[in-house]
Motif scaffolding. Structure first.
Motif, PDB file in Angstrom:
ATOM      1  N   GLU A 125       0.807  -1.213   0.000  1.00  0.00           N
ATOM      2  CA  GLU A 125       0.000   0.000   0.000  1.00  0.00           C
ATOM      3  C   GLU A 125       0.843   1.267   0.000  1.00  0.00           C
ATOM      4  OE1 GLU A 125      -2.414   1.611  -1.021  1.00  0.00           O
ATOM      5  OE2 GLU A 125      -3.912   0.458   0.070  1.00  0.00           O
TER       6      GLU A 125
ATOM      7  N   SER B 236       0.351  -2.061  10.643  1.00  0.00           N
ATOM      8  CA  SER B 236       0.916  -2.659   9.427  1.00  0.00           C
ATOM      9  C   SER B 236       2.437  -2.676   9.476  1.00  0.00           C
ATOM     10  CB  SER B 236       0.445  -1.889   8.188  1.00  0.00           C
ATOM     11  OG  SER B 236      -0.929  -2.079   7.981  1.00  0.00           O
ATOM     12  N   ARG B 237       3.014  -3.481   8.604  1.00  0.00           N
ATOM     13  CA  ARG B 237       4.474  -3.535   8.443  1.00  0.00           C
ATOM     14  C   ARG B 237       4.907  -2.436   7.478  1.00  0.00           C
ATOM     15  NH1 ARG B 237       7.213  -9.193   7.801  1.00  0.00           N
ATOM     16  NH2 ARG B 237       7.190  -8.909  10.053  1.00  0.00           N
TER      17      ARG B 237
ATOM     18  N   SER C  56      -5.228  -0.449   6.079  1.00  0.00           N
ATOM     19  CA  SER C  56      -4.800  -1.296   7.194  1.00  0.00           C
ATOM     20  C   SER C  56      -6.005  -1.813   7.963  1.00  0.00           C
ATOM     21  CB  SER C  56      -3.867  -0.520   8.123  1.00  0.00           C
ATOM     22  OG  SER C  56      -2.675  -0.150   7.443  1.00  0.00           O
TER      23      SER C  56
ATOM     24  N   VAL D 236       2.229   4.206  10.025  1.00  0.00           N
ATOM     25  CA  VAL D 236       2.103   2.808   9.595  1.00  0.00           C
ATOM     26  C   VAL D 236       2.034   1.881  10.801  1.00  0.00           C
ATOM     27  CG1 VAL D 236       3.284   0.922   8.390  1.00  0.00           C
ATOM     28  CG2 VAL D 236       3.194   3.201   7.360  1.00  0.00           C
TER      29      VAL D 236
ATOM     30  N   ARG E 171      -2.949  -9.785   4.032  1.00  0.00           N
ATOM     31  CA  ARG E 171      -1.565  -9.366   4.293  1.00  0.00           C
ATOM     32  C   ARG E 171      -1.362  -7.972   3.703  1.00  0.00           C
ATOM     33  NH1 ARG E 171       3.512 -12.435   4.770  1.00  0.00           N
ATOM     34  NH2 ARG E 171       2.292 -14.354   4.554  1.00  0.00           N
ATOM     35  N   ILE E 172      -0.648  -7.109   4.431  1.00  0.00           N
ATOM     36  CA  ILE E 172      -0.416  -5.745   3.941  1.00  0.00           C
ATOM     37  C   ILE E 172       0.925  -5.227   4.437  1.00  0.00           C
ATOM     38  CG2 ILE E 172      -1.610  -4.632   5.889  1.00  0.00           C
ATOM     39  CD1 ILE E 172      -2.674  -2.550   3.855  1.00  0.00           C
ATOM     40  N   VAL E 173       1.593  -4.470   3.583  1.00  0.00           N
ATOM     41  CA  VAL E 173       2.731  -3.640   3.964  1.00  0.00           C
ATOM     42  C   VAL E 173       2.462  -2.248   3.405  1.00  0.00           C
ATOM     43  CG1 VAL E 173       4.441  -5.510   4.076  1.00  0.00           C
ATOM     44  CG2 VAL E 173       4.041  -4.326   1.903  1.00  0.00           C
ATOM     45  N   CYS E 174       3.040  -1.233   4.046  1.00  0.00           N
ATOM     46  CA  CYS E 174       2.738   0.145   3.653  1.00  0.00           C
ATOM     47  C   CYS E 174       4.021   0.961   3.506  1.00  0.00           C
ATOM     48  CB  CYS E 174       1.837   0.812   4.687  1.00  0.00           C
ATOM     49  SG  CYS E 174       0.234   0.027   4.916  1.00  0.00           S
TER      50      CYS E 174
ATOM     51  N   ALA F 271      -7.561  -4.471   5.875  1.00  0.00           N
ATOM     52  CA  ALA F 271      -6.771  -5.706   5.924  1.00  0.00           C
ATOM     53  C   ALA F 271      -7.103  -6.507   7.186  1.00  0.00           C
ATOM     54  CB  ALA F 271      -5.276  -5.379   5.883  1.00  0.00           C
ATOM     55  N   ARG F 272      -7.249  -5.824   8.304  1.00  0.00           N
ATOM     56  CA  ARG F 272      -7.607  -6.536   9.536  1.00  0.00           C
ATOM     57  C   ARG F 272      -8.983  -7.189   9.401  1.00  0.00           C
ATOM     58  NH1 ARG F 272      -5.359  -1.936  11.773  1.00  0.00           N
ATOM     59  NH2 ARG F 272      -7.401  -1.046  12.260  1.00  0.00           N
TER      60      ARG F 272
END
Length: 406
Positions: free
Chosen positions: A82, A155-156, A106, A150, A115-118, A109-110
């Motif tokens: 993201e 999120s990661r 985010s 983030v 799965r998510i990264v930002c 995603a929950r």
């Protein structure tokens, strides 16, 4: 289906007969969950609000359509990367818009179990008429602000390359200092992103050198100095050989995520010394097909989770390559020079596939590619069966052609 007459780069029209039936991989997902042998993210585009979007205004997004597209990616088992380059960071989407996007995606995603990264950068530090009048402390603070957003969203983080740092840094030591500071502060492992100047000319000489060997050494020094703080690295240099060499030098447990939109099939398939995972802009339009292809690698005999080691087996690789290799011509077309405008083709294909109701982009970037370029993107996508409704795609191409007087 009725012939379409598409414009070529030479200015002539040529006849093309669209598909009449969707390909099997263009439909709804048939296998639940994520692929087991590779971690795969699609860098997702944003959907503009067509009634509030203009080239000289802050980004206005259609939030429901933007989030619906992320649900589409998760439904196929792909992760979402993201607020990255594909979401027009620094090319229409400002930090205020990106921060809201991170929070909303985010939360989605929950709710979806996706799965998510930002992306974390320094794009709130805008250049002035005098360049970047900032120092390293300003750059650290800008990174910290975004990292906090983030992490607070759950999120990661992906530590993206910074135009401001590229402009201000005097050498490798400045990159080691800034990235070391951020990695010590991060609450969990992050992804480091090396974006090449073909994607953003302002990033020429990143990591303190235009010599890619020297830059690679600095990049690896950052990782080695902070064990346990780097989940993986995304390499976007469009140089398969360099990516393979770099991933072989990564410490155990650090994944290599390919960002190479020219050579992704061979890099994800890997060799007897390892493979790359994926974080790709081209997997935005290719999501259903890419997910099906990567799942074929689940037949692999060796789980090789790290991405730096593990065999590739033989059972699924041939099928994986048979599905994914034919997409490379389309990807190379979308990412052709000037590469930074690949987003225009990505959004075009989302419109043609029915994921959004219009072909409009924040910052007015729907005008960044020529009509022949867009027509060729449609043709290549249709030939590989990318559209779930070929008739809708053809009808929308006719609408586009009529706007241009064809």
């Amino acid at each position: 289906m009725t012939l379409l007459h598409l414009p070529s780069e030479s200015g002539e029209l040529y006849a093309y007969r669209p598909r009449t039936e969707p390909a099997a991989h263009a439909g709804a997902p048939t296998t639940p969950g994520e692929p087991r042998r590779r971690v795969v993210y699609a860098a997702a585009h944003v959907v503009a609000d067509p009634f509030r979007t203009a080239a000289d205004r802050p980004a206005a997004l259609d939030w429901e359509a933007t989030l619906a597209f992320r649900r589409h990616l998760w439904s196929h088992g792909l992760g979402v990367a993201e607020a990255m380059d594909t979401a027009q960071r620094g090319m229409g989407l400002d930090w205020a818009g990106a921060a809201e996007l991170i929070r909303r995606s985010s939360a989605e995603a929950r709710a979806e179990g996706g799965r998510i990264v930002c992306g974390v950068s320094t794009d709130q530090l805008r250049p002035t008429g005098f360049g970047h009048p900032y120092d390293l402390a300003d750059i650290r603070a800008a990174y910290e602000e975004q990292l906090a957003v983030v992490e607070e969203a759950g999120s990661r983080a992906v530590l993206m390359a910074s135009r401001a740092l590229a402009a201000v840094a005097k050498g490798p030591e400045d990159y080691l200092e800034v990235y070391g500071h951020l990695l010590r502060q991060a609450t969990g492992p992050v992804v480091l992103h090396w974006l090449g100047p073909m994607f953003d000319p302002a990033l020429e000489g990143y990591w303190g050198s235009t010599d890619l060997d020297a830059a690679t050494d600095t990049f690896l020094e950052v990782i080695a100095a902070h064990p346990g703080k780097v989940d993986g690295v995304k390499i976007s240099l469009l140089d398969a050989g360099r990516e393979v060499e770099l991933r072989r030098r990564l410490p155990d447990g650090v994944r290599c995520y390919t960002g190479d939109d020219f050579h992704y099939p061979e890099l994800i398939a890997g060799d007897d010394r390892g493979f790359s995972h994926a974080l790709l802009g081209v997997f935005d339009p290719l999501a259903p097909l890419a997910a099906r292809a990567v799942r074929l690698l689940d037949d692999d005999d060796d789980d090789g989770d790290s991405g730096g080691s593990g065999g590739t087996g033989t059972g699924g690789v041939a099928g994986f390559r048979a599905l994914l290799d034919p997409t490379v011509e389309l990807s190379r077309h979308l990412f052709g020079a000037p590469t930074r405008h690949y987003k225009t083709g990505v959004v075009l294909l989302a419109w043609l596939a029915g994921h959004q109701s219009h072909f409009t982009m924040v910052g007015g970037l729907h005008s960044a590619r020529s009509l022949p370029h867009l027509a060729r993107a449609y043709e290549l996508a249709d030939r590989i069966g990318l559209f779930p409704d070929p008739a809708l795609a053809a009808a929308r191409v006719r609408q586009l052609l009529s706007v241009y007087g064809v």
